[in-house]
Design a protein around this motif. Sequence first.
Motif, PDB file in Angstrom:
ATOM      1  N   LYS A   7      16.147  -7.160 113.963  1.00 42.00           N
ATOM      2  CA  LYS A   7      16.764  -7.487 113.056  1.00 42.00           C
ATOM      3  C   LYS A   7      15.847  -8.002 111.807  1.00 42.00           C
ATOM      4  O   LYS A   7      15.126  -8.804 112.151  1.00 42.00           O
ATOM      5  N   ARG A   8      15.624  -7.411 110.978  1.00 34.79           N
ATOM      6  CA  ARG A   8      14.777  -7.652 109.802  1.00 34.79           C
ATOM      7  C   ARG A   8      15.280  -7.407 108.597  1.00 34.79           C
ATOM      8  O   ARG A   8      15.085  -6.490 107.807  1.00 34.79           O
ATOM      9  N   GLU A   9      15.897  -8.760 107.832  1.00 34.15           N
ATOM     10  CA  GLU A   9      16.336  -8.685 106.479  1.00 34.15           C
ATOM     11  C   GLU A   9      15.178  -8.676 105.422  1.00 34.15           C
ATOM     12  O   GLU A   9      15.486  -8.415 104.335  1.00 34.15           O
ATOM     13  N   LEU A  10      14.221  -9.483 105.669  1.00 31.53           N
ATOM     14  CA  LEU A  10      13.118  -9.588 104.808  1.00 31.53           C
ATOM     15  C   LEU A  10      12.046  -9.050 104.991  1.00 31.53           C
ATOM     16  O   LEU A  10      11.618  -8.746 106.309  1.00 31.53           O
ATOM     17  N   ASP A  11      11.251  -8.769 103.800  1.00 31.66           N
ATOM     18  CA  ASP A  11       9.866  -7.942 104.056  1.00 31.66           C
ATOM     19  C   ASP A  11       8.920  -8.672 104.307  1.00 31.66           C
ATOM     20  O   ASP A  11       9.195 -10.046 104.005  1.00 31.66           O
ATOM     21  N   THR A  12       7.844  -8.354 104.393  1.00 28.95           N
ATOM     22  CA  THR A  12       6.549  -9.087 104.643  1.00 28.95           C
ATOM     23  C   THR A  12       6.208  -9.922 103.313  1.00 28.95           C
ATOM     24  O   THR A  12       5.620 -10.976 103.523  1.00 28.95           O
ATOM     25  N   THR A  13       6.335  -9.091 102.372  1.00 35.06           N
ATOM     26  CA  THR A  13       6.043  -9.906 101.039  1.00 35.06           C
ATOM     27  C   THR A  13       6.909 -11.214 100.776  1.00 35.06           C
ATOM     28  O   THR A  13       6.291 -12.177 100.347  1.00 35.06           O
ATOM     29  N   THR A  14       8.215 -11.205 101.127  1.00 33.21           N
ATOM     30  CA  THR A  14       8.944 -12.449 101.235  1.00 33.21           C
ATOM     31  C   THR A  14       8.461 -13.625 101.919  1.00 33.21           C
ATOM     32  O   THR A  14       8.276 -14.727 101.732  1.00 33.21           O
ATOM     33  N   ILE A  15       8.123 -13.081 103.243  1.00 31.24           N
ATOM     34  CA  ILE A  15       7.695 -14.085 103.994  1.00 31.24           C
ATOM     35  C   ILE A  15       6.249 -14.649 103.703  1.00 31.24           C
ATOM     36  O   ILE A  15       6.074 -15.749 103.814  1.00 31.24           O
ATOM     37  N   GLU A  16       5.412 -13.716 103.101  1.00 28.98           N
ATOM     38  CA  GLU A  16       4.120 -14.153 102.844  1.00 28.98           C
ATOM     39  C   GLU A  16       4.086 -15.240 101.533  1.00 28.98           C
ATOM     40  O   GLU A  16       3.570 -16.245 101.511  1.00 28.98           O
ATOM     41  N   ARG A  17       5.143 -14.744 100.848  1.00 30.49           N
ATOM     42  CA  ARG A  17       5.133 -15.659  99.292  1.00 30.49           C
ATOM     43  C   ARG A  17       5.761 -17.057  99.579  1.00 30.49           C
ATOM     44  O   ARG A  17       5.472 -17.971  98.566  1.00 30.49           O
ATOM     45  N   ALA A  18       6.508 -17.399 100.880  1.00 31.26           N
ATOM     46  CA  ALA A  18       7.394 -18.286 100.900  1.00 31.26           C
ATOM     47  C   ALA A  18       6.822 -19.508 101.545  1.00 31.26           C
ATOM     48  O   ALA A  18       5.966 -19.335 102.529  1.00 31.26           O
ATOM     49  N   THR A  19       7.513 -20.599 101.333  1.00 30.22           N
ATOM     50  CA  THR A  19       7.464 -21.827 102.330  1.00 30.22           C
ATOM     51  C   THR A  19       8.630 -21.446 103.470  1.00 30.22           C
ATOM     52  O   THR A  19       9.647 -21.389 102.912  1.00 30.22           O
ATOM     53  N   TYR A  20       8.069 -21.278 104.541  1.00 27.35           N
ATOM     54  CA  TYR A  20       8.901 -20.776 105.494  1.00 27.35           C
ATOM     55  C   TYR A  20       9.539 -21.731 106.379  1.00 27.35           C
ATOM     56  O   TYR A  20       8.592 -22.423 107.087  1.00 27.35           O
ATOM     57  N   LEU A  72       8.242 -12.337 112.736  1.00 28.85           N
ATOM     58  CA  LEU A  72       7.398 -11.698 113.907  1.00 28.85           C
ATOM     59  C   LEU A  72       7.040 -10.343 113.226  1.00 28.85           C
ATOM     60  O   LEU A  72       5.833 -10.031 113.382  1.00 28.85           O
ATOM     61  N   HIS A  73       7.679  -9.637 112.358  1.00 31.42           N
ATOM     62  CA  HIS A  73       7.166  -8.289 111.857  1.00 31.42           C
ATOM     63  C   HIS A  73       5.732  -8.956 111.042  1.00 31.42           C
ATOM     64  O   HIS A  73       4.725  -8.362 110.946  1.00 31.42           O
ATOM     65  N   ALA A  74       5.954 -10.193 110.144  1.00 34.86           N
ATOM     66  CA  ALA A  74       4.869 -10.547 109.230  1.00 34.86           C
ATOM     67  C   ALA A  74       3.581 -10.941 110.235  1.00 34.86           C
ATOM     68  O   ALA A  74       2.691 -10.800 109.792  1.00 34.86           O
ATOM     69  N   LEU A  75       4.002 -11.467 111.282  1.00 34.65           N
ATOM     70  CA  LEU A  75       2.964 -11.893 112.225  1.00 34.65           C
ATOM     71  C   LEU A  75       2.278 -10.563 112.640  1.00 34.65           C
ATOM     72  O   LEU A  75       1.065 -10.421 112.751  1.00 34.65           O
ATOM     73  N   GLU A  76       2.794  -9.415 113.055  1.00 37.59           N
ATOM     74  CA  GLU A  76       2.313  -8.387 113.624  1.00 37.59           C
ATOM     75  C   GLU A  76       1.579  -7.527 112.524  1.00 37.59           C
ATOM     76  O   GLU A  76       0.505  -7.034 112.918  1.00 37.59           O
ATOM     77  N   GLU A  77       1.740  -7.820 111.350  1.00 41.29           N
ATOM     78  CA  GLU A  77       1.134  -7.014 110.356  1.00 41.29           C
ATOM     79  C   GLU A  77      -0.148  -8.010 110.050  1.00 41.29           C
ATOM     80  O   GLU A  77      -0.934  -7.424 109.104  1.00 41.29           O
ATOM     81  N   GLY A  78      -0.036  -9.050 110.519  1.00 38.07           N
ATOM     82  CA  GLY A  78      -1.068  -9.988 110.090  1.00 38.07           C
ATOM     83  C   GLY A  78      -1.272 -10.767 108.731  1.00 38.07           C
ATOM     84  O   GLY A  78      -2.346 -11.289 108.215  1.00 38.07           O
ATOM     85  N   VAL A  79      -0.273 -10.772 108.147  1.00 37.82           N
ATOM     86  CA  VAL A  79      -0.187 -11.330 106.804  1.00 37.82           C
ATOM     87  C   VAL A  79       0.014 -12.744 106.772  1.00 37.82           C
ATOM     88  O   VAL A  79      -0.149 -13.591 105.770  1.00 37.82           O
ATOM     89  N   VAL A  80       0.608 -13.336 108.030  1.00 37.00           N
ATOM     90  CA  VAL A  80       0.736 -14.927 108.367  1.00 37.00           C
ATOM     91  C   VAL A  80       0.314 -14.909 109.639  1.00 37.00           C
ATOM     92  O   VAL A  80       0.472 -14.157 110.568  1.00 37.00           O
ATOM     93  N   ASP A  81       0.363 -16.300 109.803  1.00 43.14           N
ATOM     94  CA  ASP A  81       0.041 -16.629 111.334  1.00 43.14           C
ATOM     95  C   ASP A  81       1.083 -17.730 111.662  1.00 43.14           C
ATOM     96  O   ASP A  81       1.882 -18.057 110.587  1.00 43.14           O
TER      97      ASP A  81
END
Length: 332
Positions: free
Chosen positions: A225-238, A254-263
């Motif tokens: 399930k993935r409502e938010l894109d990696t851009t949203t996760i990367e830009r945000a205080t999560y 998890l998707h943002a982790l896999e793409e390497g844009v966040v840890d």
Amino acid sequence: MTETLFLTSDDVDGLATPAEFVDAVREAYRQRGEGAPAEPRTKLKNADPPGFLTTYAAVLPDTGVMGGYMYAAGFAAEDSWFATPLFDAETGEPIALLDGASMNPFKTGATGAVAADELARQDASSAAIIGSGAQARGQLRALSTVRDLETVWVYSPTKEHRESFAGEMDRRLDGSVAAVASAAAAVEGADIVVTATNASEPVFDGDLLEPGAHVTAMGQYDPAKRELDTTTIERATYVPDLRARATQDAGSFLHALEEGVVDEDHIHAELGDVVAGYEPGRQARDDITVFDSGGTGIETAAGAYLLYERASAADLGTTIDFAPGSEALTGE
């Protein structure tokens, strides 16, 4: 034998207002921030017929209860059932068993509202709702108790659904609620964005978020399930409801982790840490914040206990007997 109150969905329907659910859930997350035990869901999947059995629970020591959900979804009936047991946190005795169906959108919506109260700007007055089902209704009704919403834009793929939702909510709320033809039209300019879908792909473009926007995503309880894109996760205080959930079943993170844009250090704090005051929420007016709400026993036990108290006072429900293990295991 221990007397336990059984409450049907009809028994508890309408017993508490959205604002009362918000108060109960806020107090529960404060307890979580103070160290109350809670674990992410356990999800057992079945392939044929397709479905899953889920459990999650929490202990709320100051409230004096512990409990959570066990629910089945899918399978041959292609529906869902929510069983909610409540136990006394001191004695361990079962005090109630609730059909959690009617409570579900309200306790989940209350969690989103608690997060928005902590993370959204105090002057937030416009919202975008992506989705038009029961969960979207619960989210918007609860959100309207913590912010004075002047304008709400609603989008879901089916025109009749979004227009019906907008008409109903426009009559119920003080602000203006209107349907729009795209997610982009809903999100652009919104102070608060709420996604209440079962989407497996992002439902809006994170570049559309205005500086200072807050996002509550409540449909991300599975890696798929993935409502938010990696851009949203990367830009945000999560901020997730439970930190352990972020790396277990929070699909967008998890998707943002896999793409390497966040840890994993991108996880700012659990909601309970913010509510209890151990971690800051919004730190600057232009910050973008995300609350990832996948569902926990924290809000479930809190909401169920609120309804149990109200039902007991109104003399609702049916008493059933539970045998303690000492009797059950030693009987002849």
